[in-house]
Design an enzyme around this catalytic site. Sequence first.
Site, PDB file in Angstrom:
ATOM      1  CE1 TYR A   1      -3.177  -2.893   0.688  1.00 18.21           C
ATOM      2  CE2 TYR A   1      -2.823  -2.650   3.041  1.00 18.21           C
ATOM      3  CZ  TYR A   1      -3.409  -3.319   1.995  1.00 18.21           C
ATOM      4  OH  TYR A   1      -4.220  -4.383   2.234  1.00 18.21           O
TER       5      TYR A   1
ATOM      6  CB  CYS B   1       1.734   0.780   4.199  1.00 20.99           C
ATOM      7  SG  CYS B   1       2.671  -0.313   5.272  1.00 20.99           S
TER       8      CYS B   1
ATOM      9  CG  PHE C   1       5.320  -1.371   8.636  1.00 18.95           C
ATOM     10  CD1 PHE C   1       6.306  -1.531   9.586  1.00 18.95           C
ATOM     11  CD2 PHE C   1       4.044  -1.043   9.055  1.00 18.95           C
ATOM     12  CE1 PHE C   1       6.034  -1.379  10.934  1.00 18.95           C
ATOM     13  CE2 PHE C   1       3.750  -0.893  10.398  1.00 18.95           C
ATOM     14  CZ  PHE C   1       4.746  -1.058  11.349  1.00 18.95           C
ATOM     15  CB  CYS C   2       4.866  -0.309   1.946  1.00 19.87           C
ATOM     16  SG  CYS C   2       3.675  -1.626   2.293  1.00 19.87           S
TER      17      CYS C   2
END
Length: 363
Positions: free
Chosen positions: A95, A98, A100-101
């Site tokens: 995403y 996001c 973390f991405c």
Amino acid sequence: PFRGGPRAPCRKMAAGGRAWAVAAALLSPWRLRAPRRAYGCGAAAAGGAGRRALLGAAFALGGGAGLYLAARHRLREHSAAELPAGNLQLTLYQYKTCPFCSKVRAFLDYHGLPYEIVEVNPIMRKEIKFSTYRKVPILLANAGSPLQLNDSSVIISAIKTYLISKRNSLEEIVSFYPPMKTVTEQGKEVFEYGNKYWLMLDEKETKRVYPVNEVRVEEMKWRKWADDWLVHLISPNVYRTPREALASFDYIVREGKFGTVEGFFAKYMGAVAMFFVSKRLKKRHHLQDNVREDLYEAVNEWVKAVGKHRLFMGGNQPNLADLAVYGVLRVMEGLEAFDDMMVHTKIQPWYQRMEEVIQKAAV
């Protein structure tokens, strides 16, 4: 960054269900897909996909809830979409908003690693139907054979180890980060990954990368801090007020993979839901009434740790902690929380240096 059924009533219910699912996704960014239920009119089925949909966009901004609710993780699994052979070919399922991405993208960009991006629809998640692991980011890597890597910190540690050490195959390196079952404070069984902040290097390689042990300890400490604390400040800050929540969801919908109707309901219903969820997150993480103060304190703590005599925590070049902190913070770009952070903290010089060095490396 940030800057149905044939009858009309059924279509409306379906759209509303999807929107609530997006809100749910914001509550639990790492949530596994819920079992499907059969309902009476095609609309109610969307209500089940509904609770999935409101959770998918929430993941988008953050994972503020931090509920590692995965029931079954396999660190390595073959993908249905196998990658062609090559030295190191990468596909990132993500995403866009996001954190973390964003961490993974910052790492890959800084190291000049080409990769393809697949934007996952946060409602249906058809793009990752090949995987039993239902969270993002997922990185498919091919260094001779297809391999799936899960968890942002595992992805970064494993690929970094592979770039430094040619002694082991990527498959063997990934095996050094096993999933381990643990129990949360709420008594729920979850899986966490062992060794995920470690680079698996021999003594000679370790000395080359970390001339003194304190450098390694410092990097690991602040990578963990970014995951365990900094990321939990994002959602309460970007959804702090109804206006900020609406602005955040406007970005999520524009950047995410939504249909027109899904996007409309996700934007407005998701914003309302996440405004109230942010209040729960504030209580859960024991934040101050003015959550901006926690963000300011955390950011200034990071700046103090970097110090006045280093360009980055890694010295003249960013290390993995620099990339993690930058990746988390940049998902707020274009939002009021980001602008306030720039004005009321000392982060701007470091942040601008990070932008410059990553843009230069990515060219």
